[in-house]
Enzyme design. Structure first.
Site, PDB file in Angstrom:
ATOM      1  N   HIS A  16      19.936  50.906  79.188  1.00 51.98           N
ATOM      2  CA  HIS A  16      20.551  51.920  78.024  1.00 51.98           C
ATOM      3  C   HIS A  16      22.197  52.100  78.346  1.00 51.98           C
ATOM      4  CE1 HIS A  16      19.466  54.842  80.888  1.00 51.98           C
ATOM      5  NE2 HIS A  16      19.979  55.773  80.092  1.00 51.98           N
ATOM      6  N   HIS A  55      23.901  54.923  78.846  1.00 47.13           N
ATOM      7  CA  HIS A  55      24.526  55.908  79.629  1.00 47.13           C
ATOM      8  C   HIS A  55      25.535  55.606  80.548  1.00 47.13           C
ATOM      9  CE1 HIS A  55      21.339  58.992  77.926  1.00 47.13           C
ATOM     10  NE2 HIS A  55      22.412  58.789  77.152  1.00 47.13           N
ATOM     11  N   ASP A  74      25.910  56.324  83.673  1.00 48.28           N
ATOM     12  CA  ASP A  74      25.545  56.150  84.953  1.00 48.28           C
ATOM     13  C   ASP A  74      24.712  55.019  85.084  1.00 48.28           C
ATOM     14  OD1 ASP A  74      23.640  57.854  83.408  1.00 48.28           O
ATOM     15  OD2 ASP A  74      22.340  58.105  85.161  1.00 48.28           O
ATOM     16  N   HIS A  75      24.518  54.128  83.971  1.00 46.46           N
ATOM     17  CA  HIS A  75      23.743  52.701  83.961  1.00 46.46           C
ATOM     18  C   HIS A  75      24.624  51.595  83.796  1.00 46.46           C
ATOM     19  CE1 HIS A  75      19.972  54.938  84.170  1.00 46.46           C
ATOM     20  NE2 HIS A  75      20.675  55.766  83.659  1.00 46.46           N
ATOM     21  N   HIS A  88      14.416  58.261  75.423  1.00 47.42           N
ATOM     22  CA  HIS A  88      15.500  58.810  76.017  1.00 47.42           C
ATOM     23  C   HIS A  88      16.814  58.333  75.269  1.00 47.42           C
ATOM     24  CE1 HIS A  88      17.979  59.909  79.525  1.00 47.42           C
ATOM     25  NE2 HIS A  88      18.556  58.719  79.431  1.00 47.42           N
ATOM     26  N   ASP A 141      15.455  54.815  82.502  1.00 47.06           N
ATOM     27  CA  ASP A 141      15.298  56.334  82.241  1.00 47.06           C
ATOM     28  C   ASP A 141      14.286  56.758  81.286  1.00 47.06           C
ATOM     29  OD1 ASP A 141      17.637  56.820  84.131  1.00 47.06           O
ATOM     30  OD2 ASP A 141      18.672  57.681  82.631  1.00 47.06           O
ATOM     31  N   HIS A 188      16.433  56.689  88.704  1.00 46.98           N
ATOM     32  CA  HIS A 188      16.562  57.905  89.372  1.00 46.98           C
ATOM     33  C   HIS A 188      15.699  58.153  90.357  1.00 46.98           C
ATOM     34  CE1 HIS A 188      20.152  58.921  86.845  1.00 46.98           C
ATOM     35  NE2 HIS A 188      19.551  58.381  85.874  1.00 46.98           N
TER      36      HIS A 188
HETATM   37 FE    FE Z   1      20.521  58.046  84.107  1.00 43.12          FE
HETATM   38 ZN    ZN Z   2      20.205  57.830  80.743  1.00 36.85          ZN
END
Ligand code: FE
Ligand code: ZN
Length: 254
Positions: free
Chosen positions: A55, A57, A59-60, A113, A132, A170
């Site tokens: 996805h 985000h 942090d990905h 998510h 996630d 995570h």
């Molecule tokens: Fe994440």
């Molecule tokens: Zn995420």
């Protein structure tokens, strides 16, 4: 055999590097940052061919552009996320196949998510890269989806073979487990698992991967059918999706 390396980055993210020694192809799943990936590629003498994003985000996808620029790799993500995935090259939808040499992943669409979230299931390698959507003893927050959507997404993952290895994005396990114990305090497997997890974390070791089998036994977001859980949260007799939604709501304010 697919070689799978787990790279802990940022506070609690994992990047996965998948390498097929036969073809020499290498994929990075959700590269939050580029440098740790580049370092491993150099150490191992591997060439990055593919980025698999679950996805959009940051942090990905934070390492996408630098990795693409330095390696020429192809960036794959859910087609509906094409305008918000840096370096996007190829869009996939539910049921599509993605290959790494002779290894094939099936794409499973898992909105909840985020609306465009997808996961990658390498059935032949018994491995699921689930971003996630599913965490060890938890699931992702509902940022762009309804509880009903997330519940349906998780039903798809629940149906995978029990031995499937769960590679989530995570290290949230300890906090998830503490919450799980509040909604199912009498679950013996959960209690025992938390002892193992606390030990691992005390030694700064990862708790990921998990398996579908372990999640079925201990993840409250997979256990809406548990009468003990329904009793603990006062949802006996409610529809499974309603029980799930209540567990998610309780976790959000935990
Ligand atoms: Fe994440
Ligand atoms: Zn995420």
């Amino acid at each position: 055999m697919l070689t799978i390396l787990e790279l802990p980055v940022l506070n609690d993210n994992y990047i996965y590097l998948l390498h097929d020694p036969v073809s020499g192809e290498t994929a990075a799943v959700d590269p939050a940052v580029a440098q740790p990936v580049l370092d491993v590629l150099e150490q191992k003498g591997w060439r990055l061919t593919t980025i698999l994003n679950t996805h959009h985000h940051s942090d990905h996808v934070g390492g996408n552009l630098e990795l693409k620029q330095k390696t020429g790799c192809t960036v794959i993500a859910g087609v509906s996320d094409q305008h918000r995935i840096p370096g996007f090259d190829r869009g996939v939808v539910d049921g599509d196949a993605v290959t790494l040499g002779k290894h094939t992943a099936r794409v499973i669409s898992t909105p909840g998510h985020t609306s465009g979230h997808v996961v990658y299931h390498f059935a032949g390698d018994n491995a699921l890269f689930c971003g996630d959507t599913l965490f060890v003893m938890g699931c992702g927050r509902l940022f762009e989806g309804t509880a009903e959507q997330m519940w349906r997404s998780l039903q798809k993952l629940k149906a995978l073979p029990a031995s499937t290895q769960i590679y989530c994005a995570h290290e949230y396990t300890q906090a998830n487990g503490r919450f799980a114990l509040t909604v199912e305090p009498g679950n013996r497997q959960l209690q025992q698992r938390m002892e193992v997890i606390d030990q691992l974390r005390a030694n700064h070791l990862p708790t990921v991967p998990s398996t579908i089998e372990q999640e079925l036994a201990t993840n409250p977001f997979f256990r809406e059918d548990s009468l003990a859980l329904q009793e603990a949260i006062k949802m006996v007799g409610k529809k499974p999706v309603e029980v799930f939604a209540e567990v998610r709501r309780l976790k959000d304010c935990f």
